[in-house]
Design a protein around this motif. Structure first.
Motif: not given
Length: 461
Positions: A290-299
């Motif tokens: 995942r991208t950091p932006l995508e990962a930032s949406r999960t705990k």
């Protein structure tokens, strides 16, 4: 391995003996020089053997796949020379480098065998020019990764370098002296901090997958093609800086030595703004693709990102305390909606307004205008145009795009709309011609939009 070019890649031959006609030559140095030249020829012939054609094709695909498509030209002699140098020294075929296979297969003199042993331990690294001596044809380099200094003697290259410049190159021992392996990449002094910070970040991620920090030598060989790509990318940023910011940076700061502290800070901001804008949209193995932006949406993703970013924050704070150019990491935390203070909670609601600063606001509006006019001229209904504008607004709220060419963003959004509606008449090439931009730029922006907004569509080939 192709003939060695000058550092700028202009095709001028550089090597011991050039410019020394009529001078007394140390016979021992000449013996080693000749051994080195003969070994270079043998390595080039081995790499060019027809039995390696398939492997060269695989390696070429890997080497160029990580580079910015706008910078790839497989007919460029300089780029191909650097590729073959990497193929010989760093690329592994069933666990061994080509250099190791050559050593097993060939007959060599005692000098050539010693050179093979010593060359096999060398790595391309980032060097900074410390001193240039025209009389002695000597360049003193400081290895910014491994530490230590080395003196390279080259009568042609010495005329191209000035103290402070940064090089990405391999240095080969030849007897008691040193030579450049092949053509290298020259960057101005002000790019040093950016290059080193990117390599340290990449190394940190590389070692995190290996269970702990290892040897720099292993990293430099394993990631040589990645480092080459980021140096090439940095060179493209430098060209843009010199074109658009020459008044702020100054010609002398570009060509010689270190810029003043204010300029150094300005350049650091420009480089790292560009880097982190791309970084948050690049898939990472440490984040399970995942991208950091995508990962930032999960705990779980937020936890990993906070750990990584706080380490980088410590580095930047340390640089600031030393009075060195530093980067304001709060901008990255804000883009990812992460708390800068470990004891605070992240802001949950993002602004619903597009970028408000004058430059960003104008760029956003220019793209929106181009999207509206472009889709309208193509005959798309107003409802579809509104959806396209919303797509652009949603993306801009999550990421702060750079607006060097608004047309590339407008074309990417129009392309996304065309793909979503199944319009086969609109593709990247037609849009590139229409807006006088490159298809690869549209492709890159389109992928960024898809990753950020999680649009699950394959890119048209």
């Amino acid at each position: 391995m192709p003939d060695r070019q000058c550092l700028s890649g202009k095709g001028n031959k550089a090597g011991m003996g050039n410019g020394r006609k009529g001078k007394v030559i140390d016979i021992n140095k000449y013996r080693w020089y000749r051994a080195g030249q003969h070994l270079r020829t043998k390595l080039a012939e081995f790499a060019d053997h027809e039995m390696l054609m398939d492997e060269v094709g695989i390696a070429r695909g890997l080497y160029f796949s990580v580079m910015d498509p706008d910078l790839v030209d497989e007919e460029d002699e300089f780029l191909m020379e650097r590729f073959f140098e990497w193929f010989i020294f760093d690329y592994r075929i069933r666990g061994r480098t080509l250099l190791e296979y050559v050593k097993m297969a060939g007959r060599f003199t005692a000098e050539e065998k010693e050179l093979l042993d010593r060359w096999g331990k060398t790595r391309s690294s980032i060097y900074q020019v410390v001193q240039v001596s025209d009389d002695a044809h000597a360049i003193t380099l400081n290895d910014l990764i491994n530490g230590g200094k080395v003196v390279v003697r080259d009568p042609d290259v010495v005329r191209e370098l000035v103290p402070g410049q940064v090089l990405f190159i391999r240095v080969l021992p030849v007897g008691d002296e040193f030579e450049f392996s092949t053509g290298g990449l020259i960057l101005p002094a002000y790019s040093k901090d950016y290059i080193i910070s990117r390599i340290k970040l990449d190394a940190r991620l590389y070692w995190s997958k290996k269970g702990g920090q290892g040897k720099w030598s292993t990293y430099l060989q394993s990631r040589a093609h990645i480092i080459n790509a980021l140096v090439m990318e940095t060179a493209s940023i430098v060209w843009s800086l010199e074109e658009h910011y020459e008044k702020n940076i100054g010609v002398n700061a570009i060509d010689q030595g270190e810029p003043n502290p204010q300029v150094a800070q300005h350049v650091t901001n420009l480089f790292l703004d560009y880097f982190y804008h791309r970084w948050i949209n690049e898939p990472m193995e440490i984040l399970q693709g995942r991208t950091p932006l995508e990962a930032s949406r999960t705990k779980g993703g937020r936890k990993k990102l906070e750990t990584l970013l706080r380490e980088l924050l410590k580095i930047e704070k340390n640089r600031a305390q030393k009075g060195e150019p530093y980067y304001d990491m709060s901008k990255v935390f804000k883009r990812l909606n992460l708390p800068l203070d470990e004891n605070s909670t992240a802001e949950k609601n993002r602004s619903k307004n597009p970028p408000s600063s004058s430059g960003a606001g104008k760029g956003y509006a220019d793209v929106a205008r181009l999207i509206r006019s472009g889709l309208t001229e193509m005959g798309y209904p107003s409802k579809q145009v509104s959806k396209a504008e919303k797509l652009w607004r949603d993306y801009s709220q999550l990421v702060s795009p750079t607006f060097k060419k608004p047309e590339t963003w407008a074309a990417a959004v129009i392309y996304a709309v065309a793909k979503g509606t199944g319009d086969k008449l609109v593709n990247q090439n037609t849009l590139a011609r229409q807006y006088n931009i490159s298809a690869s730029a549209i492709s890159s922006n389109y992928r960024n939009i898809c990753r950020t907004l999680q649009i699950d569509k394959d890119e048209e080939r």
